[in-house]
Design a protein around this motif. Structure first.
Motif, PDB file in Angstrom:
ATOM      1  N   VAL A 109       5.153  -1.812  -5.463  1.00  0.00           N
ATOM      2  CA  VAL A 109       4.992  -0.567  -6.212  1.00  0.00           C
ATOM      3  C   VAL A 109       3.632   0.006  -5.842  1.00  0.00           C
ATOM      4  CG1 VAL A 109       4.929   0.539  -8.468  1.00  0.00           C
ATOM      5  CG2 VAL A 109       6.402  -1.461  -8.098  1.00  0.00           C
ATOM      6  N   ILE A 110       3.637   1.235  -5.337  1.00  0.00           N
ATOM      7  CA  ILE A 110       2.413   1.863  -4.846  1.00  0.00           C
ATOM      8  C   ILE A 110       2.187   3.179  -5.576  1.00  0.00           C
ATOM      9  CG2 ILE A 110       1.289   2.885  -2.825  1.00  0.00           C
ATOM     10  CD1 ILE A 110       2.792   0.833  -1.121  1.00  0.00           C
ATOM     11  N   ASP A 111       0.985   3.330  -6.117  1.00  0.00           N
ATOM     12  CA  ASP A 111       0.581   4.575  -6.755  1.00  0.00           C
ATOM     13  C   ASP A 111       0.014   5.472  -5.665  1.00  0.00           C
ATOM     14  OD1 ASP A 111      -0.077   6.524  -8.543  1.00  0.00           O
ATOM     15  OD2 ASP A 111      -1.721   5.443  -9.484  1.00  0.00           O
ATOM     16  N   CYS A 112       0.748   6.516  -5.328  1.00  0.00           N
ATOM     17  CA  CYS A 112       0.403   7.332  -4.163  1.00  0.00           C
ATOM     18  C   CYS A 112      -0.578   8.434  -4.538  1.00  0.00           C
ATOM     19  CB  CYS A 112       1.667   7.932  -3.563  1.00  0.00           C
ATOM     20  SG  CYS A 112       1.401   8.639  -1.933  1.00  0.00           S
ATOM     21  N   THR A 113      -1.554   8.662  -3.673  1.00  0.00           N
ATOM     22  CA  THR A 113      -2.547   9.704  -3.912  1.00  0.00           C
ATOM     23  C   THR A 113      -2.109  11.047  -3.347  1.00  0.00           C
ATOM     24  OG1 THR A 113      -3.711   8.998  -1.906  1.00  0.00           O
ATOM     25  CG2 THR A 113      -4.466   8.079  -3.989  1.00  0.00           C
ATOM     26  N   ASP A 114      -0.985  11.074  -2.621  1.00  0.00           N
ATOM     27  CA  ASP A 114      -0.437  12.329  -2.104  1.00  0.00           C
ATOM     28  C   ASP A 114       0.733  12.758  -2.993  1.00  0.00           C
ATOM     29  OD1 ASP A 114      -1.852  12.615   0.635  1.00  0.00           O
ATOM     30  OD2 ASP A 114      -1.146  10.551   0.599  1.00  0.00           O
ATOM     31  N   GLU A 115       0.880  14.047  -3.197  1.00  0.00           N
ATOM     32  CA  GLU A 115       1.902  14.542  -4.111  1.00  0.00           C
ATOM     33  C   GLU A 115       3.297  14.438  -3.498  1.00  0.00           C
ATOM     34  OE1 GLU A 115       2.931  18.572  -6.714  1.00  0.00           O
ATOM     35  OE2 GLU A 115       1.110  18.443  -5.506  1.00  0.00           O
ATOM     36  N   SER A 116       4.187  13.677  -4.182  1.00  0.00           N
ATOM     37  CA  SER A 116       5.601  13.546  -3.809  1.00  0.00           C
ATOM     38  C   SER A 116       5.811  13.387  -2.302  1.00  0.00           C
ATOM     39  CB  SER A 116       6.382  14.769  -4.304  1.00  0.00           C
ATOM     40  OG  SER A 116       6.258  14.904  -5.687  1.00  0.00           O
ATOM     41  N   PRO A 117       5.248  12.341  -1.689  1.00  0.00           N
ATOM     42  CA  PRO A 117       5.381  12.220  -0.241  1.00  0.00           C
ATOM     43  C   PRO A 117       6.726  11.678   0.210  1.00  0.00           C
ATOM     44  CG  PRO A 117       4.170  10.364  -1.094  1.00  0.00           C
ATOM     45  CD  PRO A 117       4.448  11.262  -2.265  1.00  0.00           C
ATOM     46  N   CYS A 118       7.426  10.968  -0.678  1.00  0.00           N
ATOM     47  CA  CYS A 118       8.660  10.296  -0.284  1.00  0.00           C
ATOM     48  C   CYS A 118       9.773  10.585  -1.280  1.00  0.00           C
ATOM     49  CB  CYS A 118       8.438   8.781  -0.213  1.00  0.00           C
ATOM     50  SG  CYS A 118       7.279   8.253   1.063  1.00  0.00           S
ATOM     51  N   VAL A 119      10.987  10.332  -0.836  1.00  0.00           N
ATOM     52  CA  VAL A 119      12.154  10.411  -1.704  1.00  0.00           C
ATOM     53  C   VAL A 119      12.945   9.124  -1.540  1.00  0.00           C
ATOM     54  CG1 VAL A 119      12.290  12.925  -1.603  1.00  0.00           C
ATOM     55  CG2 VAL A 119      13.533  11.555   0.074  1.00  0.00           C
ATOM     56  N   SER A 120      13.845   8.875  -2.466  1.00  0.00           N
ATOM     57  CA  SER A 120      14.673   7.673  -2.399  1.00  0.00           C
ATOM     58  C   SER A 120      15.415   7.607  -1.072  1.00  0.00           C
ATOM     59  CB  SER A 120      15.672   7.664  -3.554  1.00  0.00           C
ATOM     60  OG  SER A 120      14.995   7.582  -4.788  1.00  0.00           O
ATOM     61  N   SER A 121      15.500   6.414  -0.537  1.00  0.00           N
ATOM     62  CA  SER A 121      16.168   6.066   0.728  1.00  0.00           C
ATOM     63  C   SER A 121      15.294   6.296   1.957  1.00  0.00           C
ATOM     64  CB  SER A 121      17.511   6.776   0.902  1.00  0.00           C
ATOM     65  OG  SER A 121      17.346   8.122   1.302  1.00  0.00           O
ATOM     66  N   ASP A 122      14.071   6.825   1.790  1.00  0.00           N
ATOM     67  CA  ASP A 122      13.155   6.922   2.927  1.00  0.00           C
ATOM     68  C   ASP A 122      12.793   5.514   3.411  1.00  0.00           C
ATOM     69  OD1 ASP A 122      12.958   9.639   3.187  1.00  0.00           O
ATOM     70  OD2 ASP A 122      11.056   9.836   2.125  1.00  0.00           O
ATOM     71  N   ASP A 123      12.818   5.304   4.711  1.00  0.00           N
ATOM     72  CA  ASP A 123      12.334   4.056   5.296  1.00  0.00           C
ATOM     73  C   ASP A 123      10.851   4.209   5.618  1.00  0.00           C
ATOM     74  OD1 ASP A 123      14.744   2.559   5.284  1.00  0.00           O
ATOM     75  OD2 ASP A 123      15.448   3.700   7.017  1.00  0.00           O
ATOM     76  N   VAL A 124      10.062   3.194   5.254  1.00  0.00           N
ATOM     77  CA  VAL A 124       8.614   3.278   5.429  1.00  0.00           C
ATOM     78  C   VAL A 124       8.080   1.973   6.010  1.00  0.00           C
ATOM     79  CG1 VAL A 124       8.235   4.954   3.574  1.00  0.00           C
ATOM     80  CG2 VAL A 124       8.240   2.511   3.037  1.00  0.00           C
ATOM     81  N   PHE A 125       6.938   2.087   6.663  1.00  0.00           N
ATOM     82  CA  PHE A 125       6.185   0.914   7.108  1.00  0.00           C
ATOM     83  C   PHE A 125       4.865   0.936   6.359  1.00  0.00           C
ATOM     84  CE2 PHE A 125       3.331  -1.515   9.840  1.00  0.00           C
ATOM     85  CZ  PHE A 125       4.096  -2.655  10.054  1.00  0.00           C
ATOM     86  N   VAL A 126       4.520  -0.184   5.725  1.00  0.00           N
ATOM     87  CA  VAL A 126       3.363  -0.235   4.830  1.00  0.00           C
ATOM     88  C   VAL A 126       2.368  -1.273   5.325  1.00  0.00           C
ATOM     89  CG1 VAL A 126       2.584  -0.584   2.450  1.00  0.00           C
ATOM     90  CG2 VAL A 126       4.850   0.402   2.889  1.00  0.00           C
ATOM     91  N   THR A 127       1.099  -0.899   5.318  1.00  0.00           N
ATOM     92  CA  THR A 127       0.011  -1.834   5.601  1.00  0.00           C
ATOM     93  C   THR A 127      -0.928  -1.850   4.406  1.00  0.00           C
ATOM     94  OG1 THR A 127       0.123  -1.292   7.963  1.00  0.00           O
ATOM     95  CG2 THR A 127      -1.825  -2.469   7.198  1.00  0.00           C
ATOM     96  N   VAL A 128      -1.167  -3.041   3.863  1.00  0.00           N
ATOM     97  CA  VAL A 128      -2.105  -3.218   2.754  1.00  0.00           C
ATOM     98  C   VAL A 128      -3.374  -3.824   3.323  1.00  0.00           C
ATOM     99  CG1 VAL A 128      -2.503  -4.268   0.503  1.00  0.00           C
ATOM    100  CG2 VAL A 128      -0.185  -3.587   1.165  1.00  0.00           C
ATOM    101  N   MET A 129      -4.513  -3.207   3.029  1.00  0.00           N
ATOM    102  CA  MET A 129      -5.766  -3.587   3.673  1.00  0.00           C
ATOM    103  C   MET A 129      -6.608  -4.457   2.754  1.00  0.00           C
ATOM    104  SD  MET A 129      -6.319   0.146   5.395  1.00  0.00           S
ATOM    105  CE  MET A 129      -5.356   0.922   4.100  1.00  0.00           C
TER     106      MET A 129
END
Length: 207
Positions: free
Chosen positions: A50-70
């Motif tokens: 679960v990620i609290d995004c700082t960009d407004e509504s960047p994704c919608v359900s079913s979007d495929d994403v690659f995530v890197t946690v630093m």
């Protein structure tokens, strides 16, 4: 049955280990158009992030994403699919294995209840710390400060004050607090005592 129990125990141990990435900075790439977004990890397990995004509504359900946690010593990378978007929070179901990646000194930790005084010339600003890293601090300020300005920062950590000098690397309007500004300050110099206190505070925040 014994094998199932061992597998569940291993996953529980893995989930516990991944809690160290909560409140760390995350970078997401939407695979459909390669666009990047940033946010903060709120929850992390081997099944869901679960990620609290700082960009407004960047994704919608079913979007495929690659995530890197630093993280500071070790980072985490994984592929997933957006299951739900609620306000600024993105719920991602993990697909495929989790990979560890080298940590970075630029890793940032989200903080709360940490205030600071920023001295710019003769002007003293009461600011709120939003995130910290080994070499910098993100602040919410009631006034704008010029990029490149030299500042003296007093970080009001519980029980003591940490003194540092630094440089404003960016200043932009704060989308979450109209009328305020987000400052990114690179911390250039601390005395020996403040450096030890800063290192200790980072360790406590990351725990």
């Amino acid at each position: 049955m014994a094998m199932v129990g061992q597998t569940q125990a291993a996953k529980s141990k893995e989930d516990l280990a991944m809690q160290r990435f909560v409140r760390m900075r995350a970078r997401m790439q939407r695979l459909s158009d390669s666009k990047f977004f940033a946010g903060w990890v709120c929850e992390m397990s081997h099944q869901r992030a679960v990620i609290d995004c700082t960009d407004e509504s960047p994704c919608v359900s079913s979007d495929d994403v690659f995530v890197t946690v630093m993280g500071p010593q070790q980072g985490l990378a994984f592929r997933g699919r957006v299951a739900l978007v609620h306000n600024s929070r993105i719920y991602i179901d993990l697909h495929g294995p989790l990979r560890t990646v080298p940590g970075t000194e630029e890793s940032r930790i989200r903080v709360t209840d940490l205030n600071a005084l920023v001295l710019v010339g003769d002007t003293e600003i009461e600011a709120t710390a939003m995130d910290v890293s080994p070499k910098g601090i993100g602040l919410r300020s009631p006034i704008s400060v010029e990029n490149g300005a030299s500042v003296r920062v007093s970080i009001l950590s519980p029980g003591h004050t940490i003194q540092a000098t630094g440089e404003v690397r960016y200043c932009k309007p704060d989308a979450d607090a109209p009328g305020s500004f987000r400052l990114g300050v690179q911390l250039n110099d601390m005395d020996r005592v403040s450096r030890a206190r800063w290192t200790q505070m980072l360790s406590l925040q990351a725990a």
